[in-house]
Motif scaffolding. Sequence first.
Motif, mmCIF file in Angstrom:
data_model
loop_
_atom_site.group_PDB
_atom_site.id
_atom_site.type_symbol
_atom_site.label_atom_id
_atom_site.label_comp_id
_atom_site.label_asym_id
_atom_site.label_seq_id
_atom_site.Cartn_x
_atom_site.Cartn_y
_atom_site.Cartn_z
ATOM 1 N N UNK A 195 0.835 -1.209 0.000
ATOM 2 C CA UNK A 195 0.000 0.000 0.000
ATOM 3 C C UNK A 195 0.867 1.256 0.000
ATOM 4 N N UNK A 196 1.962 1.229 0.768
ATOM 5 C CA UNK A 196 2.850 2.395 0.818
ATOM 6 C C UNK A 196 3.520 2.614 -0.539
ATOM 7 N N UNK A 228 12.331 3.527 5.411
ATOM 8 C CA UNK A 228 12.414 4.968 5.705
ATOM 9 C C UNK A 228 11.024 5.584 5.868
ATOM 10 N N UNK A 229 10.167 4.872 6.613
ATOM 11 C CA UNK A 229 8.836 5.404 6.921
ATOM 12 C C UNK A 229 8.914 6.210 8.211
ATOM 13 N N UNK A 230 7.918 7.096 8.378
ATOM 14 C CA UNK A 230 7.716 7.749 9.674
ATOM 15 C C UNK A 230 6.575 6.977 10.339
ATOM 16 N N UNK A 231 6.923 6.190 11.365
ATOM 17 C CA UNK A 231 5.920 5.288 11.962
ATOM 18 C C UNK A 231 5.419 5.833 13.295
ATOM 19 N N UNK A 235 7.764 -5.632 14.532
ATOM 20 C CA UNK A 235 7.982 -5.881 13.098
ATOM 21 C C UNK A 235 7.673 -4.622 12.283
ATOM 22 N N UNK A 236 6.670 -3.855 12.696
ATOM 23 C CA UNK A 236 6.343 -2.625 11.955
ATOM 24 C C UNK A 236 7.471 -1.596 12.113
ATOM 25 N N UNK A 237 7.993 -1.491 13.331
ATOM 26 C CA UNK A 237 9.090 -0.528 13.550
ATOM 27 C C UNK A 237 10.322 -0.912 12.713
ATOM 28 N N UNK A 238 10.577 -2.214 12.651
ATOM 29 C CA UNK A 238 11.725 -2.703 11.883
ATOM 30 C C UNK A 238 11.522 -2.436 10.386
ATOM 31 N N UNK A 239 10.326 -2.762 9.898
ATOM 32 C CA UNK A 239 10.029 -2.524 8.472
ATOM 33 C C UNK A 239 10.087 -1.027 8.163
ATOM 34 N N UNK A 240 9.550 -0.223 9.100
ATOM 35 C CA UNK A 240 9.554 1.229 8.921
ATOM 36 C C UNK A 240 10.971 1.780 8.781
ATOM 37 N N UNK A 284 3.130 6.293 8.437
ATOM 38 C CA UNK A 284 2.403 5.043 8.671
ATOM 39 C C UNK A 284 1.967 4.947 10.138
ATOM 40 N N UNK A 285 0.690 4.555 10.329
ATOM 41 C CA UNK A 285 0.146 4.400 11.686
ATOM 42 C C UNK A 285 -0.497 3.038 11.839
#
Length: 338
Positions: free
Chosen positions: A261-262, A294-297, A285-290, A270-271
């Motif tokens: 989606x991103x 280079x996402x702002x999670x 896992x979301x923090x790691x993927x972020x 991303x939230x």
Amino acid sequence: MKTNKDVFILGIESSCDETAASICLNGKILSNIIASQAIHQQYGGVVPELASRAHMQNIVPVVDRALEEANITCSQLNGIAFTQSPGLIGALLVGTGFAKSMALSLNIPLIGVHHMQAHILSNLIENPEMKLPFLCLTVSGGHTQIVVCHSPLKMEVIGETIDDAAGEAFDKSAKLLGLPYPGGPLIDRYAKNGNPKAFDFPEPQIEGLNFSFSGVKTSILYFLQKKLKEDSTFIERNLDDLCASIQGCIVGILLKKLKKASLETGIRNICMAGGVSANSGLRNALLELGNKQHWKVHIPSFEYCTDNAAMIAITGYHKYMAGYRSDLSVTASARAEW
Ligand code: KG4
Ligand code: ZN
């Protein structure tokens, strides 16, 4: 101290098995009270009739405590927001009836709120400067969606489950392991000591940004039936690894679609929202993927992930400021369009 511009909103949540009330002042949460209903545990799931009765018992003391902790009286309120939909109809009607009566007696605006939109806006509670648009992975007991939040009142669902929700996948898998309801938090707990690669459950191949979880549940069921025939103690001997592998499989499905989606939308803010976002495996896992992408999670604190009224109060605040008002003839609905 209240100035003329100050806006106090009371939020009321009663869509399922938590009776909750919260006060927010100009978008800042002053109190967040929750009465959980332990009675459902012995039945292995939420019993709607019992939920409605418990809401009836809890709602007055919960609202009183929310006002008390915020150190205000009801005469200072500017509006009352309540969960209008979706949810269990009998449970929703308790909150709706209460909010209507209170708004009528205080002669202040009534504001109906969509429970899932409120879950998404829970991200603004601790991060009011959140950059828009953001993508939200909304994962609860009844929903699994990827939503683009263009503004607090403009959201677009771009992917959703075609069968079970992620929370159901956790709870139903837990039931297969003999764990009590709700099993999601227990899978999380046992998974901490397990190996997520111990057992391999197949990922469903669903096109686009939609999800499917019913196949995962079936493959776990067949796997366990086969193993239990060979060894009746298989589950107890492998509980940690089973929980870690099931959690890993569900987290993998969720994050694969979020990444897609991103990439497709070009949105990197991303939230997460909803009860399943309390899952530690998913959060890590979301923090790691972020980091990799280079996402702002942003992930809400635990108290704002599962059902709460702070998210209803903050959504009510944004709707109030935009001039939105519900009519006193408004009613609750179990299902709701966006
Ligand atoms: O958002 P929520 O509190 O209520 C609904 O609106 O559905 O979500 C409840 C769901 C349940 O399925 C519960 O098992 C799951 O969230 N859940 C978890 C965790 N905490 C709550 N699932 C996995 N890990 C957790 N830590
Ligand atoms: Zn919820």
